[in-house]
Design a protein around this motif. Structure first.
Motif, PDB file in Angstrom:
ATOM      1  N   ILE A 397      -0.239  52.943 -11.404  1.00  0.00           N
ATOM      2  CA  ILE A 397       0.815  52.610 -12.364  1.00  0.00           C
ATOM      3  C   ILE A 397       2.205  52.904 -11.807  1.00  0.00           C
ATOM      4  N   ASP A 398       2.283  53.268 -10.522  1.00  0.00           N
ATOM      5  CA  ASP A 398       3.592  53.601  -9.954  1.00  0.00           C
ATOM      6  C   ASP A 398       4.153  52.514  -9.044  1.00  0.00           C
ATOM      7  N   VAL A 399       3.380  51.430  -8.807  1.00  0.00           N
ATOM      8  CA  VAL A 399       3.912  50.388  -7.919  1.00  0.00           C
ATOM      9  C   VAL A 399       4.986  49.603  -8.669  1.00  0.00           C
ATOM     10  N   PRO A 400       5.953  49.053  -7.919  1.00  0.00           N
ATOM     11  CA  PRO A 400       6.960  48.209  -8.581  1.00  0.00           C
ATOM     12  C   PRO A 400       6.287  47.011  -9.219  1.00  0.00           C
ATOM     13  N   THR A 401       6.729  46.685 -10.415  1.00  0.00           N
ATOM     14  CA  THR A 401       6.084  45.619 -11.172  1.00  0.00           C
ATOM     15  C   THR A 401       6.166  44.281 -10.446  1.00  0.00           C
ATOM     16  N   SER A 402       7.233  44.097  -9.670  1.00  0.00           N
ATOM     17  CA  SER A 402       7.380  42.808  -8.992  1.00  0.00           C
ATOM     18  C   SER A 402       6.275  42.566  -7.972  1.00  0.00           C
ATOM     19  N   ASN A 403       5.508  43.599  -7.619  1.00  0.00           N
ATOM     20  CA  ASN A 403       4.404  43.404  -6.679  1.00  0.00           C
ATOM     21  C   ASN A 403       3.179  42.763  -7.330  1.00  0.00           C
ATOM     22  N   LEU A 404       3.130  42.760  -8.657  1.00  0.00           N
ATOM     23  CA  LEU A 404       1.933  42.234  -9.327  1.00  0.00           C
ATOM     24  C   LEU A 404       1.978  40.715  -9.373  1.00  0.00           C
ATOM     25  N   SER A 405       0.801  40.113  -9.594  1.00  0.00           N
ATOM     26  CA  SER A 405       0.745  38.663  -9.745  1.00  0.00           C
ATOM     27  C   SER A 405       1.258  38.281 -11.129  1.00  0.00           C
ATOM     28  N   GLY A 406       1.569  36.983 -11.291  1.00  0.00           N
ATOM     29  CA  GLY A 406       2.118  36.521 -12.567  1.00  0.00           C
ATOM     30  C   GLY A 406       1.202  36.847 -13.738  1.00  0.00           C
ATOM     31  N   GLY A 407      -0.086  36.638 -13.548  1.00  0.00           N
ATOM     32  CA  GLY A 407      -1.029  36.877 -14.629  1.00  0.00           C
ATOM     33  C   GLY A 407      -1.069  38.340 -15.034  1.00  0.00           C
ATOM     34  N   ASN A 408      -1.002  39.185 -14.058  1.00  0.00           N
ATOM     35  CA  ASN A 408      -1.058  40.615 -14.366  1.00  0.00           C
ATOM     36  C   ASN A 408       0.227  41.113 -15.005  1.00  0.00           C
ATOM     37  N   ILE A 409       1.356  40.518 -14.585  1.00  0.00           N
ATOM     38  CA  ILE A 409       2.606  40.883 -15.251  1.00  0.00           C
ATOM     39  C   ILE A 409       2.549  40.470 -16.703  1.00  0.00           C
ATOM     40  N   GLN A 410       1.987  39.267 -16.929  1.00  0.00           N
ATOM     41  CA  GLN A 410       1.893  38.786 -18.306  1.00  0.00           C
ATOM     42  C   GLN A 410       0.979  39.696 -19.119  1.00  0.00           C
ATOM     43  N   LYS A 411      -0.107  40.148 -18.523  1.00  0.00           N
ATOM     44  CA  LYS A 411      -1.000  41.064 -19.239  1.00  0.00           C
ATOM     45  C   LYS A 411      -0.288  42.375 -19.538  1.00  0.00           C
TER      46      LYS A 411
END
Lengths: 507, 670, 336
Positions: A397-411
C-alpha cells in the motif's frame, strides 16, 4: 493464394520493458483482404506489438516480414514507406491545421520547398468519394466532431496508400450507427486489397467485423480463432484466462424514495457555452439510471456540477432531500454522494501519493487524524482491509498510485468511494480503459450497492454496459435529455438514434 | 555563578541556505540602471531602514525602574573558537569568569561560531532571551551586531575587538592595545636571540593580529636594529599545517626566537618546541602549552574593562562607549614563565619597557612607520566598465597610475563589474587579501561597500563618486565637482552654436551625471540666455541605441552642439559624428574617439585626491573623510582638442570661465 | 555625412525656433517624421530578433537567451569590423555566432530535453558575461566604427515629393532587409513543407512524429533560424550604431520574446509590436527633448513602451493561444 506469403508476418516478437515482458515471442500474420482483430485486455501487449510494427519501439527479438520480405522498421517514416498506416486511439492530428494540412504533413510536395495543398485537397475529395468518408478538406481539425476526425485519420492512411492499416480501438468514440458505418468502410478498404488490423475489446464489434481473431494475454498469444467458430464468452475467457460472467445478474430490488433529484440543470463548459441545457431526472433507492451518449455531449459537465466541482447556472440538485446546488464538494459528499470521476488520474487520485494516502484522502479530517496529525497505524489497517476487499492488485500500500494499472486505480477509487457508505453513487465512465476482469468486478460492486439500497447514476459511452446494468436508460445529446426508456423497452437501434440526435416519437 | 556552554551546530545549514539565496540573487543579475536607482534589496544598510533604533541623543538619564540591580547580571558570550583555546576565545571567557568573582553573574557561552551567520543567530537569541549584556567577541561579527542591536534597544551589546560603537546607544566597543605587549615581547626577543634572526607567524594582516605583529617588530627594532625580524602571514586563522611550515621556514633561515598569534599558531609552537626555539605568546598565557620554550606571554585581562561595562550598565548606560585594555590600565599583562630559565637582564628589559610604555616615554609605533614607507601601498580598484573605456573607469585607473609616479604602489584592478553583486565579491576579496586601500569606483556600490567596510575595520575603503562615508572610520568618499567643468563646457557650447539649440544626452538623473548636466545647462544659460538646451535622460547607463536616438531627436530639433555623459553616450557620439554636430565630453578626454567633432573634454584627474588619501593612510587615518576634485585643486581639467578648429574667442571664453570659477567670481549653481 | 547638417540651414532654424515649444512643437511634420524615422531604426533589432524567435516558438521552443545571443553577435560584428574594416564581414560573423549558439541551445533543449526556461537564462547569462569579457580583453575602449552607416544608404530618385523628408526612407540596406524578413518568414511558415512541419511540431509533436516528421530535426532548424537572427539582430545593432559596450542590448532580447507573444506568433504581428513599442519609445524621447516631459514624469514615461505593449499583449492573447507544445520537450512514446 494460400501458397503466397502473407501480406504481413510478425515472428517471435519479444519486447522487454523494465519489470514487464510486454511481448513474449508473439507470432502474428495478416492476409490481404482480411480484417484481423487483435483482442486483449489492457496491458496484454496489443499496443506494444503495433507500436513495434509502426517503428515506434524496437523489438528485442523477432522479425517482421512484408509479403515474405524481411523489413527493418525503425521509425514511423520507415513504416509509412513500407505501406503501413496506423490510426491511433488518441488521434494524431494537429488541431489548428486544416484537414488538408494534416494529411499533407510529412509528405513530399510536388512543388518543394513550397507546399502543394490544392493537389492534396483534390485527392482527399476523391478518396472521400470512393470510401464514403465525408469531410471538408479546408476545415480546421478543431472544428470537427470526433467521428469526422476519425475519418481524417483514415484518409491520412489511405492517402499514403497504406496496404497494412492498424486501427487501435477505433470505435471507442463512436455512436452505434457510426460504428456500423465504420464497419462498412473497413470492409470496403479490405476488399480493395488491404489488410486491416483491428484492435478492440468490445466483443460484439469484434464478432461483427473480424475475419480472424488473435487473442493476447500477458504478452503471449492466448489463441487464434474466427467468429464462426467462437462466441463472446469464449473470447472473454481467452482474454482473462478464466470464465467471465458477461452480464451481471440484475436482482429485483424494491424501489425506495428518490435519493437524487436533478431539476432543470444548466451548466457551462470551460469554453463558456452551455454544455448542460436543462437536464432533469430522479433516481430512487435501489435503482440504476444509465446515462448513455457519445462523449462530449455534456456528460462530464453534468457529473462535475452534481459533485459540486463546477458551478451551475440554473436548476437544482437534491441529494437525499437536501438541496446541495452549488455547494462545496465536501458538503455534497456529506449529504451522501460518492463520485467516481471520469478523469481518474486527474480528479480521482493523486498519482504521486501512495495507495494508502489516496485511500484516506476523504477521511483524513476525521477518524484518521488526531489534532492535525495522521494516525498512521489506523490508516494502514484500514487500507490493507480495503485493498483486500476490493481486490486491488498492488505490491503493497506504499507504492505510488501512478504505478498501478488503470483497472486497479479504478478499483482503488471505488474502494475509497464505497467505503464512505454513500446514499447516491455517481459513476462516470467507470470501466473506460479498464480490462474485462476489472470491469466485471466493478459492475458487480455497482449492482451490490443497488441491492444495498443506493441510488446509482451510471454515465457511460459503452452501450453494452448501460444495457447490462441499468433499470432505466436515458440518452444525452448536446446537453439535453433525448429521452428515457425502461430497460425492457430499450433497443440498441433506438438508443443509437437518440445518441445521434435523432428524436423519435416514443419517450 | 552558573556557566553553560553550547556549540554551534544546525546553524551551518542556515548559512548554506543563505549562500544559495545570495547566489540566486547574484545570478538574477542587475544592470547599472537598476543598481543606481535602488540599492541591492537583500542586505539593506540597517542604519536607514530599521526603524526601532531610538535617536542616540535622547538617551534616558535613568534606567526604567525596578530592573537590573535586583538579580544577577545576565551575560552571554558569542565567540568564534573553543572556550579553552588558550587564545582569543578563552581570554574573554576567563575575563567574564574573573568578573564573576566580584559580582553576581549568570553566564551563557556559545563558542565555535566561526561562521558569522551562526553567530548572528546566537546573538539574536540571547537578546530575545532577555540577557543584560551580549558580548560579540569577534571583529567579524560587526555587521550582524549592528543590525541586531538596533532591534533590541534595551539590551546592551559589547563588540570586540573594535573601537566602533556604530554610534548606537546600546553598543560598547572594546579592544586591546596589543601592540604594547607586542612591543615589550619584541624588545625581549631581540635581546634574547643568539642568531640575530626572529620569526613571526601571523594569520591575516588585520585587526588585533596586525597590531601585535607591528608592535613586536617595532619593539625588536628599537632594542636592536641589527636583528632581522621575518614576518610571515599565513593568510588563514585555522591552517595549522601552514603555520607549522612557516615556523619550519623561519628555523631554516636561522631563527632561534619566534612568536605568533591566532588559533592556528599552535602548529608553530609545536615546531618551536621540537627545534628548541624560544617562543613569545600573546592573547593568553601559553606557558602550559610548552613550558620549556615559552618565555613570556602577553595576557588579555578583559575583566578590567568588563567591570567598567558592568558598572556602566548599573548606572543605566547601555552602550556608546569604547574601551581598550592597555598595559597602563592593567588589562594587558606580561606573564613571565618561571619554568623557562630567563636571564634577569632580559626580564629587566621587559619590565623596563612595560614601565616606559605606561609612562608614555616609549611610543610603540615609532619604529615600524619608517619600515612602512618602504613597503608599497597596496591598492585595489573595482570599477563598472572596461579599464580603457575612455570614460569613468579609465579615469580612476589612470589616476591611480599617476599616483604611482610619486610613490610606490602595488595595484590590482577588477573592471567590468557592472553587476553590483560581482563588485561586492571583488571588494570583499581584496579586503580579505589584505589590501591597504580598496577603491569602489561606482556610486551603485555604496550599499555593498557599507556592509563590507564594517567587516574589515582595518582596511581603508574609498567610495566614489559620493560624499558619504556612512560615518564609518575606514571609508573615504570622493567625488568630482563636475558641475564646474560642465559650466565651462556649457558656456563654450552656447557661444559655439549657430542654431541656438544644444542637446544633452544624460543617463539617469543622479550623482555625477546630474551634477555635470546641471552645471552645463547653467553655464550655457549664463553665456547666452536665448539658447535652448534640451536635456534628455535616457534612464539607462547601457542603452546605446536609445542614446543614439536621443541624439537624433536633438538633431531633428535643430541641435548643432551636443554633450553627454556615462558609458552609453558613445552611441550619441556616433550620431554627432555623422551629423557633423560639435561634441563636448566629460570624465575623460574623448578627443581620440571622434577627433573632428570633440571640441573640449572635462578630464578627471583623481590622483590629486588619491595622494591625499594615501597620505592620510600613512598618518594612520583609515577613513572618515570626503574629498572632491575641482578646477581649483587641479583635479578637474579642461582639455581642448587641437584637432578641432576652435576659434580663439570661444577658447578664451572657456579659459576665462575656468579662471572665474577658481577665483570664486562665478558660481556654477546660479 | 554632411547630409544631416544640411537640414540645419537658416530657414529651418527659424521654423525650429518658433515651433519648438510643448505639444505644438511635437505636432509639426518635421518632428513627426523624425519620430517615425527614429521608431523605424529602433524597431530593427527588435524586429529581427523577434521574428527569429517567433519561428522557434512556432515549433514549440522558447528561447529566453535571445539577449545573450544578441550581445555575442553584437560584439562579434563590432570586433570583426574593427579588425577588418568590413561591416559585411561583421554581419557574417554575427550570423555565425548566432548559429553556433543555436547549435548549443538546440543540443541542450532538444537532444538533452533540458527545461527551456532555465536553459535560456543560462544562455543569456553566458552571453552577457562572455561578450563583456571578450570586449574588455580584446577592445576595452569603445571606439566608433563606420559600420553600415553611409555605405548602403538608400536614396530615391531626385524630384520625388518625399525628398523633403529623406529620414523616412534614408536607411541603410540592412534595415530594409530586416523588414523583408516579415514576408519571408510568413512565406516560410505558411507556404512551405518545412513551415507545415514547424506548425505541426509546435502544436502536436506526437502527430508529426507519427507521420515521419522528425521533431528533433525540425526544432534544430527553427532554433538555428531563431538564434542566427538573434545574432544578426545584435550585429545590426552594433553596426548601425557603430559601437559596442557591455550589455548594450539593455534587455532588448527579452522585449523581443515578449513581442513574439504580442504578435501572436505571426511575423506581421511581431512587426506591429516592434513598431508600436519603438514608436512610443521614440515619441517619449521627443517629448523629453521638447521639454514636454521632465523630472518624475519623464522617468515614469520610460515605462510607457512596456506598458503599452503589455496592455496590447493582454488584449491579444485573449484571442489567440500559444502553440500548444511551447516549452514542452518531445520524447517519442511519452506523449500522454
Amino acid at each position: 493464394m494460400s501458397l503466397a506469403a502473407p501480406l504481413l508476418e510478425m515472428r517471435g516478437i519479444t519486447k522487454q520493458f523494465p519489470g514487464v515482458l510486454a511481448n513474449d515471442a508473439v507470432d502474428f500474420n495478416l492476409e490481404t483482404g482480411e480484417v484481423h482483430t487483435l483482442l486483449g485486455e489492457n496491458g496484454a501487449g496489443k499496443s506494444t506489438l503495433m507500436k513495434i510494427l509502426y517503428g515506434m519501439y524496437r523489438p528485442d527479438a523477432g522479425e517482421v516480414l512484408l509479403r515474405g520480405e524481411r523489413v527493418t522498421i525503425d521509425s514511423p517514416s520507415a513504416a509509412i514507406e513500407c505501406g503501413i498506416g496506423m490510426i491511433h486511439q488518441h488521434f494524431m492530428l494537429v488541431p489548428p491545421l486544416t484537414v488538408t494540412e494534416n494529411v499533407a504533413l510529412g509528405l513530399q510536395s510536388s512543388r518543394r520547398p513550397l507546399t502543394d495543398l490544392p493537389t492534396v485537397a483534390n485527392r482527399i475529395r476523391e478518396l472521400s468519394e470512393t470510401y464514403g468518408l465525408r469531410v471538408n478538406p479546408d476545415t480546421p481539425i478543431w472544428q470537427l466532431a470526433v467521428g469526422e476526425r476519425q475519418r481524417v485519420e483514415i484518409l491520412k492512411a489511405l492517402y499514403r496508400e497504406a496496404t497494412v492499416l492498424v486501427m487501435d480501438e477505433p470505435t471507442a468514440v463512436l455512436t452505434p450507427q457510426e460504428v456500423d458505418e465504420l464497419i462498412v468502410v473497413l470492409r470496403r478498404m479490405a476488399a480493395d486489397g488491404r489488410g486491416l488490423v483491428f484492435i478492440s475489446h468490445k466483443l460484439h464489434e469484434v464478432m461483427a467485423v473480424s475475419d480472424r481473431i488473435t487473442v493476447l494475454r500477458d504478452g503471449r498469444v492466448a489463441g487464434e480463432t474466427t467468429p464462426a467458430t467462437t462466441d463472446r464468452s469464449e473470447l472473454a475467457r481467452l482474454m482473462v484466462g478464466r470464465p467471465v460472467q458477461m452480464v451481471p445478474d440484475r436482482p429485483d430490488v424494491q424501489l425506495g424514495e428518490p435519493l437524487i433529484e436533478v431539476g432543470d440543470l444548466h451548466v457551462l463548459s470551460d469554453r463558456g457555452d452551455e454544455a448542460v441545457a436543462g437536464m432533469s431526472f430522479k433516481v430512487r433507492a435501489g435503482e440504476i439510471l444509465g446515462l448513455a451518449g457519445v462523449s462530449g455531449n455534456g456528460q462530464s459537465e453534468l457529473a462535475q456540477a452534481i459533485a459540486g466541482l463546477r458551478p451551475t447556472q440554473e436548476g437544482s440538485v437534491r441529494i437525499d432531500g437536501r438541496d446541495v446546488t452549488g455547494e462545496h464538494p465536501r458538503r455534497v459528499r456529506d449529504a451522501g454522494l460518492s463520485y467516481v470521476p471520469e478523469e481518474r488520474m486527474r480528479d480521482g487520485v493523486i498519482g504521486m501519493f501512495s495507495v494508502a494516502e489516496n485511500l484516506v484522502l476523504l477521511n483524513q479530517g476525521t477518524e484518521f487524524s488526531r489534532r492535525g496529525f495522521l494516525r498512521l497505524g489506523a490508516i494502514r489497517e484500514h487500507c490493507r482491509d480495503l485493498v483486500e476487499r476490493f481486490a486491488v492488485k498492488t505490491p503493497n500500500i506504499d507504492v505510488p498510485t501512478s504505478n498501478l494499472s488503470g483497472g486497479n486505480i479504478q478499483k482503488l477509487i471505488l474502494a475509497r468511494e464505497l467505503s464512505a457508505e454513500p446514499k447516491v453513487i455517481l459513476a462516470a465512465q467507470p470501466t473506460r480503459g479498464v480490462d474485462v476482469g476489472a470491469a466485471e468486478y466493478i459492475h458487480s460492486r455497482l449492482v451490490a450497492q443497488k441491492s444495498a439500497g443506493c441510488a446509482v447514476v451510471l454515465i457511460s459511452e459503452d452501450l453494452d454496459e448501460v444495457l447490462a446494468l441499468s433499470d432505466r436508460i436515458a440518452v444525452m445529446y448536446e446537453g439535453r435529455m433525448m429521452g428515457v426508456l425502461d430497460r425492457a423497452e430499450a433497443t440498441v437501434e433506438r438508443l443509437g438514434l437518440w445518441m445521434a440526435g435523432v428524436a423519435s416519437g416514443a419517450a | 555563578m552558573r556557566m553553560s556552554t553550547r556549540r554551534a551546530k544546525s546553524f551551518g545549514l542556515l548559512a548554506a541556505l543563505l549562500a544559495i539565496v545570495l547566489l540566486a540573487a547574484a545570478c538574477a543579475g542587475d544592470d547599472d540602471e537598476a543598481a543606481t536607482e535602488a540599492p541591492p534589496p537583500a542586505p539593506t544598510p540597517p542604519a536607514e531602514t530599521e526603524a526601532p533604533a531610538p535617536p542616540p541623543a535622547d538617551e534616558p538619564p535613568a534606567p526604567p525602574p525596578a530592573e537590573a540591580p535586583s538579580g544577577p547580571l545576565r551575560v552571554a558570550i558569542v565567540a568564534p573558537s573553543a572556550s579553552n583555546d588558550l587564545a582569543f576565545t578563552q581570554s574573554i571567557v576567563d575575563g567574564v569568569a574573573a568578573l564573576g568573582d566580584t559580582r553576581e553573574l549568570e553566564v551563557e557561552v556559545t563558542d565555535g561560531t566561526f561562521i558569522v551567520e551562526d553567530a548572528a543567530v546566537a546573538i539574536r537569541e540571547y537578546a530575545e532571551a532577555g540577557f543584560d549584556l551580549v558580548i560579540a567577541h569577534g571583529s567579524q561579527y560587526g555587521g550582524s551586531l549592528q543590525e541586531i542591536a538596533q532591534d533590541f534597544p534595551d539590551t546592551s551589546f559589547a563588540w570586540g575587538t573594535s573601537t566602533d560603537t556604530f554610534g548606537l546607544p546600546n553598543v560598547f566597543a572594546y579592544t586591546a592595545a596589543s601592540d604594547q605587549g607586542g612591543y615589550v615581547l619584541g624588545a625581549m626577543a631581540a635581546a634574547l636571540t643568539d642568531t640575530g634572526v626572529i620569526g613571526v607567524v601571523g594569520p591575516i594582516e588585520v585587526g588585533d593580529a596586525k597590531l601585535f605583529v607591528d608592535g613586536f617588530v617595532s619593539g625588536a627594532g628599537a632594542q636592536d636594529s641589527s636583528v632581522d625580524v621575518n614576518v610571515v602571514y599565513t593568510e588563514s586563522f585555522s591552517d595549522v599545517a601552514k603555520a607549522a611550515e612557516t615556523a619550519e621556514a623561519h628555523v631554516s633561515q636561522g631563527a632561534d626566537v619566534m612568536t605568533g598569534t591566532a588559533q592556528m599558531v599552535v602548529g608553530a609552537v609545536g615546531v618551536a618546541q621540537r627545534e628548541g626555539a624560544a617562543w613569545f605568546a600573546t592573547q593568553a598565557d601559553q606557558a602550559e602549552l610548552a613550558p620549556e620554550i615559552v618565555v613570556a606571554s602577553q595576557v588579555y585581562e578583559w575583566e578590567v574593562i568588563l567591570s567598567e561595562i558592568a558598572d556602566a550598565i548599573d548606572r543605566g548606560v547601555k552602550g556608546g562607549e569604547a574601551f581598550t585594555i592597555t598595559l597602563a590600565n592593567g588589562g594587558l599583562n606580561i606573564a613571565f614563565n618561571d619554568a623557562y630559565g630567563l636571564s634577569g637582564d632580559i626580564r629587566a628589559i621587559g619590565e623596563a619597557t612595560v614601565a616606559g610604555i605606561i609612562d608614555g616615554s616609549i611610543n610603540t609605533m615609532a619604529g615600524p612607520t619608517a619600515d612602512g614607507i618602504d613597503t608599497p601601498l597596496r591598492v585595489a580598484i573595482v570599477a563598472p566598465s572596461a579599464s580603457n573605456d575612455l570614460a569613468f573607469t579609465q579615469s580612476i585607473v589612470d589616476g591611480v597610475a599617476a599616483l604611482g609616479d610619486t610613490r610606490e604602489l602595488e595595484v590590482e584592478v577588477t573592471d567590468g563589474t557592472f553587476i553590483v553583486e560581482d563588485a561586492a565579491v571583488a571588494i570583499r576579496e581584496y579586503a580579505e587579501a589584505g589590501f591597504d586601500l580598496v577603491i569602489a569606483h561606482g556610486s551603485q556600490y555604496g550599499g555593498s561597500l557599507q556592509e563590507i567596510a564594517q567587516d574589515f575595520p582595518d582596511t581603508s575603503f574609498a567610495w566614489g563618486t559620493s560624499t558619504d562615508t556612512f560615518g564609518l572610520p575606514n571609508v573615504f568618499a570622493y567625488t568630482a565637482a563636475s558641475d564646474q567643468g560642465g559650466y565651462v563646457l556649457g558656456a563654450m557650447a552656447a557661444a559655439l552654436t549657430d542654431t541656438g539649440v544644444i542637446g544633452v544626452v544624460g543617463p539617469i538623473e543622479v550623482g555625477d551625471a546630474k551634477l555635470f548636466v546641471d552645471g552645463f545647462v547653467s553655464g550655457a544659460g549664463a553665456q547666452d540666455s536665448s539658447v535652448d538646451v534640451n536635456v534628455v535622460y535616457t534612464e539607462s547607463f547601457s542603452d546605446v541605441a536609445k542614446a543614439a536616438e536621443t541624439a537624433e531627436a536633438h538633431v531633428s530639433q535643430g541641435a548643432d552642439v551636443m554633450t553627454g555623459t556615462a558609458q552609453m553616450v558613445v552611441g550619441a557620439v556616433g550620431v554627432a559624428q555623422r551629423e557633423g554636430a560639435a561634441w563636448f565630453a566629460t570624465q575623460a578626454d574623448q578627443a581620440e574617439l571622434a577627433p573632428e567633432i570633440v571640441v573640449a573634454s572635462q578630464v578627471y584627474e583623481w590622483e590629486v585626491i588619491l595622494s591625499e588619501i594615501a597620505d592620510a593612510i600613512d598618518r594612520g587615518v583609515k577613513g572618515g573623510e570626503a574629498f572632491t576634485i575641482t578646477l581649483a585643486n587641479g583635479g578637474l581639467n579642461i582639455a581642448f582638442n587641437d584637432a578641432y578648429g576652435l576659434s580663439g574667442d570661444i577658447r578664451a571664453i572657456g579659459e576665462a570661465t575656468v579662471a572665474g570659477i577658481i577665483d570664486g567670481s562665478i558660481n556654477t549653481g546660479s | 555625412m554632411i547630409a544631416g547638417l544640411a537640414i540645419v540651414d537658416v530657414a529651418t532654424v527659424e521654423v525650429f525656433a518658433q515651433a519648438r515649444s510643448g505639444w505644438s512643437g511635437f505636432f509639426t511634420l518635421a518632428t513627426l517624421v523624425a519620430t517615425v524615422a527614429a521608431a523605424i531604426r529602433l524597431a530593427t533589432p527588435y524586429l529581427i530578433a523577434a521574428v527569429g524567435e517567433s519561428v522557434g516558438q512556432r515549433s514549440g521552443v522558447l528561447n529566453l537567451g535571445v539577449d545573450g545571443v544578441m550581445l555575442l553577435g553584437a560584439f562579434g560584428a563590432y570586433y570583426t569590423t574593427v579588425e577588418t574594416g568590413q561591416p559585411w564581414y561583421g554581419l557574417l560573423v554575427g550570423l555565425g555566432i548566432g548559429m553556433v549558439m543555436g547549435l548549443v541551445y538546440a543540443f541542450i533543449t532538444v537532444t538533452l530535453h533540458a527545461e527551456q526556461g532555465i536553459s535560456g537564462i543560462g544562455i543569456y547569462l553566458f552571453g552577457l558575461g562572455f561578450s563583456d569579457l571578450l570586449f574588455r580583453q580584446l577592445v576595452g575602449t569603445p571606439r566608433p566604427i563606420l559600420g553600415f552607416d553611409g555605405i548602403f544608404d538608400f536614396t530615391l530618385p531626385e524630384g520625388r515629393l518625399e525628398i523633403e523628408y529623406p529620414d523616412l526612407y534614408n536607411h541603410s540596406l540592412v534595415i530594409y532587409l530586416a523588414f523583408l524578413l516579415v514576408p519571408a518568414v510568413t512565406l516560410l511558415v505558411n507556404r512551405t513543407t518545412f513551415g507545415l512541419n514547424i506548425r505541426a511540431v509546435g502544436e502536436t509533436p506526437q502527430a508529426a512524429d507519427s507521420l515521419g516528421v522528425s521533431v528533433a530535426r525540425t526544432r534544430y532548424g527553427t532554433i538555428l533560424i531563431g538564434n542566427t537572427l538573434a545574432g544578426a539582430a545584435g550585429a545590426v545593432l552594433a553596426l548601425e550604431k557603430g559601437i559596442f559596450i557591455q550589455n548594450m542590448t539593455n534587455g532588448m532580447g527579452f522585449i523581443a520574446v515578449a513581442l513574439v507573444y504580442f504578435g501572436a506568433w505571426r511575423p506581421l504581428g511581431v512587426l506591429a509590436g516592434s513598431l508600436l513599442f519603438s514608436l512610443v519609445t521614440a515619441a517619449v524621447l521627443q517629448w523629453k527633448t521638447l521639454g514636454i516631459l521632465s523630472g518624475a514624469a519623464a522617468q515614469l514615461t520610460e515605462m510607457a513602451p512596456a506598458a503599452v505593449t503589455i496592455i496590447a499583449l493582454v488584449v491579444v492573447t485573449h484571442r489567440i493561444g500559444a502553440p500548444a507544445a511551447l516549452t514542452r520537450p518531445f520524447r517519442r512514446g511519452a506523449e500522454h
